[in-house]
Design an enzyme around this catalytic site. Structure first.
Site, PDB file in Angstrom:
ATOM      1  N   GLU A 115     -21.612 -41.117  -5.967  1.00  0.00           N
ATOM      2  CA  GLU A 115     -22.968 -41.118  -6.514  1.00  0.00           C
ATOM      3  C   GLU A 115     -23.050 -42.032  -7.736  1.00  0.00           C
ATOM      4  O   GLU A 115     -24.080 -42.658  -7.987  1.00  0.00           O
ATOM      5  CB  GLU A 115     -23.397 -39.699  -6.885  1.00  0.00           C
ATOM      6  CG  GLU A 115     -24.879 -39.580  -7.219  1.00  0.00           C
ATOM      7  CD  GLU A 115     -25.345 -38.135  -7.316  1.00  0.00           C
ATOM      8  OE1 GLU A 115     -25.679 -37.547  -6.268  1.00  0.00           O
ATOM      9  OE2 GLU A 115     -25.354 -37.590  -8.441  1.00  0.00           O
ATOM     10  N   HIS A 124      -0.042 -33.828   8.437  1.00  0.00           N
ATOM     11  CA  HIS A 124      -0.055 -33.494   9.863  1.00  0.00           C
ATOM     12  C   HIS A 124      -1.417 -33.797  10.486  1.00  0.00           C
ATOM     13  O   HIS A 124      -1.645 -33.464  11.640  1.00  0.00           O
ATOM     14  CB  HIS A 124       0.290 -32.016  10.052  1.00  0.00           C
ATOM     15  CG  HIS A 124       1.659 -31.670   9.562  1.00  0.00           C
ATOM     16  ND1 HIS A 124       2.770 -31.709  10.368  1.00  0.00           N
ATOM     17  CD2 HIS A 124       2.096 -31.316   8.327  1.00  0.00           C
ATOM     18  CE1 HIS A 124       3.846 -31.373   9.660  1.00  0.00           C
ATOM     19  NE2 HIS A 124       3.450 -31.126   8.421  1.00  0.00           N
ATOM     20  N   LYS A 172     -34.767 -37.361  -0.949  1.00  0.00           N
ATOM     21  CA  LYS A 172     -35.630 -36.204  -1.202  1.00  0.00           C
ATOM     22  C   LYS A 172     -37.076 -36.508  -0.829  1.00  0.00           C
ATOM     23  O   LYS A 172     -37.779 -35.674  -0.248  1.00  0.00           O
ATOM     24  CB  LYS A 172     -35.544 -35.804  -2.678  1.00  0.00           C
ATOM     25  CG  LYS A 172     -34.201 -35.222  -3.102  1.00  0.00           C
ATOM     26  CD  LYS A 172     -34.211 -34.907  -4.582  1.00  0.00           C
ATOM     27  CE  LYS A 172     -32.873 -34.350  -5.036  1.00  0.00           C
ATOM     28  NZ  LYS A 172     -32.849 -34.088  -6.503  1.00  0.00           N
TER      29      LYS A 172
END
Length: 528
Positions: free
Chosen positions: A322, A351, A455
Site C-alpha cells: 500500500e 514443503h 471503495k
C-alpha cells in the site's frame, strides 16, 4: 564467490544492534561496490527527506497532512508541545482503562468481568493487532481476542459461535478513523444485532478508537459507550499499530506495550544514522532497490522461521504494497512502482514453494526472519546432540545456502527472541525501510489513492443494486438482463447486473432468476 570471499562479504555487510541483539544481513544480495557508489547520492537525499518528515514536513500535499507515527514512541520529537501532550495522554488513558478492565472495576452489566475482546477493523486496523496478538499474547491472556476483519457474514457467524455464551462478557473495540469505512461499520452493525438478540446493552460493552469528532466519535458519545480513544490524522492505518489502534488490544491481552514502544524507539534511533552501513532500514531499502532495479521487478518473499511470526508476511503485505504501489511519482510521472510481498513461515513452506524458489522462475528475493532462542525451557534431543530447534535453524541456513548457490538472493533479519521489545523494533525497522525506499524511487509512500478508487467503485455497484431492485418492483414482471440494464439506465452494465441479481437470488433476498445460466441470453430476473 568462494567461501573465504563470502565470509569476508558477510563481515563487511553484517549490521548488528548491540542493545537489541538484532542483526540485518544483506551479504547474500549480489550488489557490488559500483552499485553502492551510484546509490550514495540517493541515500544522502533520503536521509535528509526522512529527517524533514520526522520534523513535521507535509508528506501528503493532497491531504495537507504530516506523517508522524515516529512520535508515538518518542513524544519528545513531536513538532509541538500540544502534540506531545496528546500522545502521552492517550497512552496513559488506555493503560488506565485496561487496568480497570483487568481489575473488574469496569465490568459488563450481566457478568462479573470481561473475558473476551471483539476487535472490529480492517486493513491496518486489523492486520497489526492480529500480528501482535499471534506473536505476543500469553497462552492464557486476561482477555482472549477475536477479530471482525472483513464483511463476510460467515466470518461473523464463526466468531459469534466461538464467543458462544460469553457475548455478555465481551468488550467490543471498534476501530475506524472516520466512522465511514463500510466493512467496519458492517461489523459493528452485526455485533449490535447479536447483542440486541440476546438482550444485551451494546453501548455498555463498546469502545471506539477513532478521530475526535468523527462520525464514530459522535455515535459512541451519543450512545454512551464505555470509552473513546483518539486516532491521529498524522498516523496512517498501515503505520498505526503502535497507536491506540494496536496498543489497546495489546494491553488488554496483557502484552507489555511500553516495551513495544521502547523497542520501536530504539530502532527509530538506529535508523536515523546518516550512513548506509550503520543504518539497518537503509540497508533493507538498498537491497530492495537492487533486487528490483528500483522498479519492483522482483517479489519479496518473507519467511519467518517461528510459528509466532506467522502473520508477519500478511502485515508486511499492506505496509509495503500500500505504501509503495503507486502509479505516479512525486513529479506526476507515470512510474508504476511497488514491490509484491508474499510468504508464510519456515520450515512449513519449504514443503510448499521452496522447490520453485530454488529452481523455478527467478522473479523474487527472499527475506528470512530468524529467531535465535528456541524456547524458554530445555529441548528434547530428536537425534543424538540435536534438538527440533537445531533442525529449524539448520533448515533456514541450508535453504539460504541452496538458494544462493542457484543465483537466488536473500536477506536475513535475526532477532534474539520474540518479545514485545523486539516486535516493536521489527515493526519500526520495516516502517523506516519503506520510508527510505519511497524516497529513493521518488514516490509518496504515505497516501493510498488506489484504495479509495476501489471503495468508490464498490459504492457505485451498491447504488446500481438499489436501482435494479426498484426497477423490478416497478415493472412487476420478469426482465431479461439486457432489458433490466436498459431500464435502470445502465445499458453497458449487463454483466454487473447479472452478478447483482445472482447474488440476491442466492441469498433469498426477494429476487429470482429464471432460465438457463449456461445461456445468459435466456436468463430473466423477477421479484418473488
Amino acid at each position: 564467490m568462494d567461501a573465504a570471499a563470502l565470509w569476508q562479504r558477510y563481515q563487511d555487510w553484517l549490521y548488528y544492534h548491540e542493545g537489541l541483539g538484532l542483526y540485518v544481513d544483506v551479504s547474500r544480495m549480489r550488489f557490488d561496490d559500483a552499485f553502492v557508489a551510484t546509490m550514495q547520492p540517493k541515500f544522502e537525499q533520503a536521509f535528509k527527506d526522512m529527517a524533514a518528515l520526522e520534523g513535521g514536513a507535509i508528506a501528503n500535499p493532497d491531504e495537507n497532512r504530516m506523517v508522524g507515527h515516529y512520535w508515538l514512541r518518542d513524544p519528545d520529537l513531536a513538532p509541538t508541545p500540544a502534540l506531545k501532550q496528546e500522545i502521552s495522554e492517550a497512552l496513559d488513558q488506555l493503560e488506565a482503562f485496561a487496568s480497570k478492565i483487568h481489575a473488574g472495576e469496569l465490568r459488563p452489566p450481566q457478568a462479573t468481568k470481561f473475558t473476551d475482546i471483539l476487535s472490529i477493523g480492517i486493513g491496518g486496523s486489523a492486520l497489526g493487532p492480529e500480528f501482535v496478538a499471534a506473536a505476543l499474547a500469553p497462552v492464557a491472556p486476561p482477555l482472549a481476542i477475536h477479530f471482525f476483519d472483513n464483511t463476510d457474514p460467515d466470518g461473523f457467524d464463526h466468531v459469534f459461535a466461538q464467543l458462544g455464551d460469553r457475548l455478555n462478557s465481551t468488550l467490543v473495540v471498534v476501530i475506524t478513523k472516520s466512522g465511514g469505512t463500510p466493512e467496519t461499520r458492517n461489523g459493528m452493525i452485526e455485533a449490535k444485532k447479536a447483542f440486541a438478540d440476546k438482550g444485551l446493552d451494546f453501548a455498555r460493552q463498546a469502545v471506539a478508537i477513532t478521530m475526535p469528532d468523527s462520525k464514530m466519535d459522535q455515535l459512541a458519545r451519543s450512545e454512551g459507550w464505555l470509552a473513546t480513544f483518539p486516532m491521529f490524522d498524522w498516523v496512517g492505518g498501515r503505520t498505526s499499530e503502535l497507536s491506540a489502534v494496536g496498543l489497546l488490544d495489546a494491553v488488554l491481552q496483557g502484552i507489555d506495550i511500553r516495551s513495544m514502544l521502547a523497542g520501536a524507539k530504539e530502532m527509530d534511533a538506529a535508523t536515523r544514522a546518516p550512513q548506509l552501513k550503520t543504518n539497518p532500514a537503509a540497508l533493507l531499502a538498498l537491497a530492495w532497490y537492487f533486487a528490483g532495479n528500483g522498479k519492483g521487478e522482483k517479489d519479496m518473499v518473507v519467511l519467518p522461521y517461528k510459528d509466532s511470526l506467522l502473520l508477519f508476511s500478511r502485515y508486511l503485505q499492506q505496509l509495503v504494497m500500500e505504501s509503495l504501489g503507486k502509479e505516479t511519482d512525486l513529479d506526476g510521472k507515470t512510474v508504476y512502482q511497488g514491490i509484491a510481498v508474499y510468504g508464510n513461515k519456515g520450515s512449513t513452506d519449504q514443503h510448499a514453494y521452496v522447490q520453485q524458489l530454488r529452481e523455478g522462475v527467478p522473479n523474487f528475493f527472499l527475506t528470512f526472519i530468524e529467531v535465535l532462542k528456541d524456547r524458554d525451557s530445555s529441548s528434547a534431543e530428536v537425534e543424538p546432540g540435536v534438538t527440533a530447534g537445531d533442525y529449524l535453524s539448520g533448515l533456514l541456513q541450508g535453504t539460504r545456502q541452496a538458494l544462493y548457490e542457484n543465483q537466488r538472493d536473500s536477506i536475513t533479519v535475526t532477532l534474539p527472541e520474540v518479545t514485545p521489545r523486539h516486535i516493536g523494533a521489527l515493526i519500526a525497522l520495516y516502517e523506516r525501510a519503506v520510508g527510505f525506499y519511497g524516497f529513493l524511487v521518488n514516490i509518496n509512500a504515505y497516501h493510498q489513492p488506489g484504495v479509495e478508487a476501489g471503495k468508490k467503485a464498490a459504492a457505485a455497484i451498491l447504488d446500481l443494486q438499489t436501482k435494479v431492485v426498484d426497477a423490478l418492483k416497478q415493472e412487476g414482471t420478469a426482465l431479461s438482463l439486457t432489458a433490466l440494464a436498459e431500464t435502470v439506465g445502465a445499458p453497458d452494465q449487463a454483466e454487473t447486473i447479472y452478478k447483482i441479481v445472482r447474488h440476491l437470488s442466492a441469498n433469498q433476498r426477494g429476487v429470482l432468476l429464471e432460465g438457463n445460466s449456461g445461456d445468459l441470453s435466456s436468463v430473466k430476473a423477477r421479484l418473488e
